[in-house]
Design an enzyme around this catalytic site. Structure first.
Site, short mmCIF file in Angstrom:
data_model
loop_
_atom_site.label_atom_id
_atom_site.label_comp_id
_atom_site.label_asym_id
_atom_site.label_seq_id
_atom_site.Cartn_x
_atom_site.Cartn_y
_atom_site.Cartn_z
N GLU A 9 -2.84 5.60 0.28
CA GLU A 9 -3.89 4.47 0.21
C GLU A 9 -4.12 3.68 1.59
O GLU A 9 -4.94 3.28 1.90
CB GLU A 9 -3.29 3.29 -0.50
CG GLU A 9 -3.50 3.57 -2.19
CD GLU A 9 -3.00 2.42 -2.93
OE1 GLU A 9 -3.22 2.33 -4.29
OE2 GLU A 9 -1.95 1.97 -2.56
N VAL B 69 0.91 -1.38 0.01
CA VAL B 69 -0.10 0.05 0.01
C VAL B 69 0.94 1.28 -0.07
O VAL B 69 2.02 1.14 0.66
CB VAL B 69 -0.96 0.04 1.18
CG1 VAL B 69 -2.28 -0.80 1.09
CG2 VAL B 69 -0.37 -0.03 2.65
N SER B 70 0.54 2.33 -0.66
CA SER B 70 1.08 3.65 -0.86
C SER B 70 0.75 4.61 0.39
O SER B 70 -0.36 3.83 1.14
CB SER B 70 0.70 4.34 -1.93
OG SER B 70 -0.58 4.69 -2.14
N THR B 71 1.31 5.30 0.76
CA THR B 71 1.00 6.04 2.07
C THR B 71 -0.31 6.87 1.95
O THR B 71 -1.09 6.78 2.69
CB THR B 71 1.75 7.51 2.24
OG1 THR B 71 2.57 7.89 1.00
CG2 THR B 71 3.18 7.12 3.02
#
Ligand SMILES: [Zn+2]
Length: 477
Positions: free
Chosen positions: A13, A9-11
């Protein structure tokens, strides 16, 4: 089967629902159970974007491939793993080399089935093509600049003065060079030149700054203290103005910006396939900037380049919707009928002649020069010049698009049997909403050789005014 799970996951997300590490993991574990597989290890990149492969867990995973710690790599969705085809290609190659299979739990991408492998082959072919073309463009640009860049015997480069045959830093200009590298982090070459011109700055020759003069500086290795010797770069005996990191970063940025610019020009999944039912000319993709979502459309080159046709512009989503409906005929096998209809439809299809197009291009260049001369000699007004140039540019764009659509019918894309297409049609329908434009393009160019479209009536197309459209006939490869 020992399976490795990869979760990312990205920040941005992390806060969103459904994207969390836990949610991805649950789905994947369900999938693993349904297959009767056994989890070897779970790799998690928490708070990383997929812009490159510089993520700790993915790096560990790639290393563990070599150690044969698992047989399958399972991901929730392809965009968890990579965001561009070149990275995908590299990862696939690595997995393949170490006999690791690959599967997405929600998509057609996988190497455990024949169809999935086929799909990945397509994507890889495109990646290869992009990479080769990119490499070529970059080296070509660099070479050109190197050739111009040598001061051996010539003028010293901007930012330096020549003293006893040696380059010495000339502070007023050196400061500008440093500023260029700094500004380039957020601004384009043309923007930078505009800023400088507004400030009254001039180049070494006293000329106005332009995009290419800025580019020339960004690409010139003299600023990291190198000089050219024969065909090699060697350390010079002059002081560098920027660090190698900054120089490298600028090169990477310019490469990226080149790709994104090319993409808007090139990536229209239906260009080269769509034909106008009225005049037989190819329809060319185009894009208009809009606030929320860009308006993407296809327009008849018979109308816009030659003025022989009246068909309205067709929105891309209209074409997509029609094409997906058409997939149903393909899936149930009734498409053969469609081809017979196509044979009844009497339109001659123009095949653009390469040499002819090239000739037209050079005509346009000549005419552009003439208009400029006419303006310089006070024969026409500035408004006239602008109008003429706009017309010529439009024509040029259409021809370039035609040339491109010719060359983009990539010969390396494998041809499919009718049975393959039927199997494939289902996957296309299901995965279409999740596909990137370049993937859509590969699929369309693989499946169809021609889709002939017409609109209902003469309604005016354009943003906000959609014209209904119908497929007259289509042919598969
Ligand atoms: Zn037409």
């Amino acid at each position: 089967m020992r399976v490795a799970l990869y979760i990312r996951v990205s920040t941005e997300e992390q806060a969103k629902e459904g994207h969390s590490i836990g949610a991805q993991q649950d789905r994947l574990l369900d999938f693993v159970r349904s297959q009767g597989w056994e989890v070897a290890e779970i790799y998690i990149d928490d708070g990383y974007s997929a812009k490159d492969l510089n993520r700790p867990a993915i790096q560990r995973l790639l290393n563990d491939c070599v150690k044969k710690k698992f047989d399958v790599l399972l991901i929730y969705r392809l965009d968890r793993l990579v965001r561009n085809v070149i990275d995908l290609y590299n990862v696939m190659e690595h997995l393949d080399k170490h006999d690791v299979m690959f599967k997405s739990s929600t998509e057609v991408y996988d190497t455990t089935s024949a169809m999935g492998r086929f799909f990945i082959t397509l994507v890889a072919a495109i990646a290869q093509w992009e990479r080769e073309n990119l490499g070529e463009r970059v080296t070509m640009g660099m070479e050109k600049n190197f050739r111009k860049g040598g001061w051996n015997g010539g003028e010293p480069p901007y930012g330096y003065r020549l003293e006893d045959g040696k380059l010495v830093v000339y502070e007023p200009e050196a400061a500008i060079v440093k500023r260029i590298f700094d500004l380039y982090k957020t601004k384009g070459q043309r923007e930078i030149s505009k800023i400088f011109n507004k400030e009254g700055l001039r180049t070494g020759n006293g000329a106005l700054w332009a995009g290419f003069t800025v580019r020339y500086i960004l690409y010139n290795p003299v600023y990291i203290g190198k000089k050219r010797w024969m065909d090699n770069l060697i350390d010079g005996d002059h002081e560098a103005l920027v660090s190698e990191e900054d120089f490298e970063a600028a090169a990477i940025l310019s490469k990226k910006r080149l790709i994104s610019r090319e993409k808007t020009n090139v990536c229209f999944p239906f260009t080269g396939i769509l034909k106008c039912a009225r005049c037989g000319s190819p329809l060319q993709g185009g894009e208009k900037k809009q606030k929320l979502k860009n308006y993407r459309y296809y327009r008849c080159s018979g109308r816009f380049a030659q003025g022989i046709c009246e068909i309205p512009i067709i929105a891309e989503d209209t074409v997509e919707k029609l094409m997906l409906e058409q997939m149903d005929f393909i899936i149930d096998g009734s498409w053969q009928r469609e081809i017979e209809v196509a044979n009844d439809h009497h339109v001659t299809f123009t095949v653009p002649d390469h040499a002819q197009l090239e000739r037209e291009l050079s005509e346009i260049q000549k005419r552009k020069k003439k208009w400029q001369m006419a303006f310089a000699n006070d024969v026409i007004s500035l408004d006239d010049l602008k109008l003429r140039m706009h017309e010529e540019n439009e024509r040029e764009e259409t021809i370039r698009a035609q040339l491109m659509s010719e060359s983009s019918m990539d010969k390396t894309i494998p041809k499919l049997s009718k049975k393959d297409v039927m199997t494939f049609a289902k996957s296309i329908k299901e995965s279409w909403p999740h596909l990137e434009l370049d993937h859509k393009k590969v699929i369309m160019q693989t499946v169809f050789s021609r889709i002939v479209v017409d609109t209902y009536g003469e309604a005016v197309g354009g943003p906000g005014r959609r014209v209904a459209c119908k497929i007259i006939s289509f042919e598969t490869n």
